[in-house]
Enzyme design. Structure first.
Site, PDB file in Angstrom:
ATOM      1  N   HIS A  22       0.836  -1.192   0.000  1.00 56.04           N
ATOM      2  CA  HIS A  22       0.000   0.000   0.000  1.00 56.04           C
ATOM      3  C   HIS A  22       0.876   1.250   0.000  1.00 56.04           C
ATOM      4  O   HIS A  22       1.813   1.366   0.770  1.00 56.04           O
ATOM      5  CB  HIS A  22      -0.898  -0.004   1.242  1.00 56.04           C
ATOM      6  CG  HIS A  22      -1.652   1.260   1.427  1.00 56.04           C
ATOM      7  ND1 HIS A  22      -1.313   2.185   2.379  1.00 56.04           N
ATOM      8  CD2 HIS A  22      -2.703   1.763   0.755  1.00 56.04           C
ATOM      9  CE1 HIS A  22      -2.140   3.201   2.299  1.00 56.04           C
ATOM     10  NE2 HIS A  22      -2.997   2.967   1.326  1.00 56.04           N
ATOM     11  N   ASP A  30       6.315   5.857 -21.159  1.00 59.52           N
ATOM     12  CA  ASP A  30       6.247   5.815 -22.616  1.00 59.52           C
ATOM     13  C   ASP A  30       7.625   5.508 -23.191  1.00 59.52           C
ATOM     14  O   ASP A  30       8.616   5.433 -22.460  1.00 59.52           O
ATOM     15  CB  ASP A  30       5.634   7.100 -23.184  1.00 59.52           C
ATOM     16  CG  ASP A  30       6.470   8.361 -22.966  1.00 59.52           C
ATOM     17  OD1 ASP A  30       7.717   8.280 -22.938  1.00 59.52           O
ATOM     18  OD2 ASP A  30       5.853   9.447 -22.849  1.00 59.52           O
ATOM     19  N   ASP A  64      -4.946   3.758  -4.596  1.00 54.06           N
ATOM     20  CA  ASP A  64      -4.952   4.207  -3.206  1.00 54.06           C
ATOM     21  C   ASP A  64      -6.156   5.103  -2.934  1.00 54.06           C
ATOM     22  O   ASP A  64      -6.367   6.097  -3.621  1.00 54.06           O
ATOM     23  CB  ASP A  64      -3.649   4.966  -2.925  1.00 54.06           C
ATOM     24  CG  ASP A  64      -3.376   5.151  -1.450  1.00 54.06           C
ATOM     25  OD1 ASP A  64      -4.338   5.162  -0.644  1.00 54.06           O
ATOM     26  OD2 ASP A  64      -2.197   5.278  -1.091  1.00 54.06           O
ATOM     27  N   MET A  74       2.838  13.226 -16.359  1.00 56.19           N
ATOM     28  CA  MET A  74       3.890  14.203 -16.609  1.00 56.19           C
ATOM     29  C   MET A  74       3.293  15.350 -17.417  1.00 56.19           C
ATOM     30  O   MET A  74       2.845  15.161 -18.546  1.00 56.19           O
ATOM     31  CB  MET A  74       5.063  13.595 -17.371  1.00 56.19           C
ATOM     32  CG  MET A  74       6.180  14.608 -17.604  1.00 56.19           C
ATOM     33  SD  MET A  74       7.477  14.023 -18.698  1.00 56.19           S
ATOM     34  CE  MET A  74       8.345  12.895 -17.631  1.00 56.19           C
ATOM     35  N   TYR A 113      10.333  12.908 -12.843  1.00 54.64           N
ATOM     36  CA  TYR A 113      11.549  12.091 -12.882  1.00 54.64           C
ATOM     37  C   TYR A 113      11.967  11.669 -11.477  1.00 54.64           C
ATOM     38  O   TYR A 113      12.337  10.511 -11.251  1.00 54.64           O
ATOM     39  CB  TYR A 113      12.708  12.853 -13.528  1.00 54.64           C
ATOM     40  CG  TYR A 113      12.611  13.043 -15.023  1.00 54.64           C
ATOM     41  CD1 TYR A 113      11.871  12.197 -15.838  1.00 54.64           C
ATOM     42  CD2 TYR A 113      13.284  14.091 -15.632  1.00 54.64           C
ATOM     43  CE1 TYR A 113      11.807  12.389 -17.208  1.00 54.64           C
ATOM     44  CE2 TYR A 113      13.232  14.284 -17.011  1.00 54.64           C
ATOM     45  CZ  TYR A 113      12.493  13.430 -17.786  1.00 54.64           C
ATOM     46  OH  TYR A 113      12.431  13.609 -19.142  1.00 54.64           O
TER      47      TYR A 113
END
Length: 143
Positions: A22, A30, A64, A74, A113
């Site tokens: 959890h 991608d 969640d 992104m 990132y």
């Protein structure tokens, strides 16, 4: 192979999904994403796109419920850029499997990132759509 498990979910991916707890994050990256250099654990699903992987994962992967935005995207670097069309596909797939229909978080590129580096695993795909990276936060299995 197992009954009821889509063949796109490889043994390595199933292993990682089963080990996640959890609050752990997984990234669906991608084809342009620097997955190898950012991953603690990498699962290669070359030849597949993010929507087909997402569609196969969501029946098994609870999002969640303790956070408002269990999925993150992104954000394009150019603030004036149109929203990537693939994001609507992600919304539709997530809404099919999550009654809350949560909004997806838009994450600045370098923050994305950093979060990817901290993620439990990254799934490297051959997705060609731009800004098609997606982070999912695992929830609690209640069944």
């Amino acid at each position: 192979m197992l009954n009821g498990i889509p063949p796109i979910i490889s043994p390595d991916l199933m292993y990682v999904l089963m080990k996640m707890g959890h609050g752990d994050d997984i990234v669906l990256a991608d084809g342009n994403f620097p997955a190898d250099s950012h991953a603690q654990r990498i699962i290669r699903l070359d030849g597949h796109g993010v929507p087909e992987i997402l569609s196969a994962l969501l029946p098994f992967f609870p999002l969640d419920t303790f956070v408002d935005q269990p999925a993150g995207l992104m954000n394009p670097v150019d603030d004036q850029a149109a929203e990537p069309a693939i994001w609507q596909t992600y919304r539709e797939l997530i809404h099919q499997h999550d009654d809350r229909a949560p909004e997806m978080e838009k994450i600045e590129r370098f923050e994305f990132y950093e979060r990817a580096r901290q993620a439990y695993a990254i799934i490297a795909t051959s997705e060609t759509a731009l800004y098609a990276n997606l982070i999912l936060k695992k929830g609690v299995v209640v069944e």
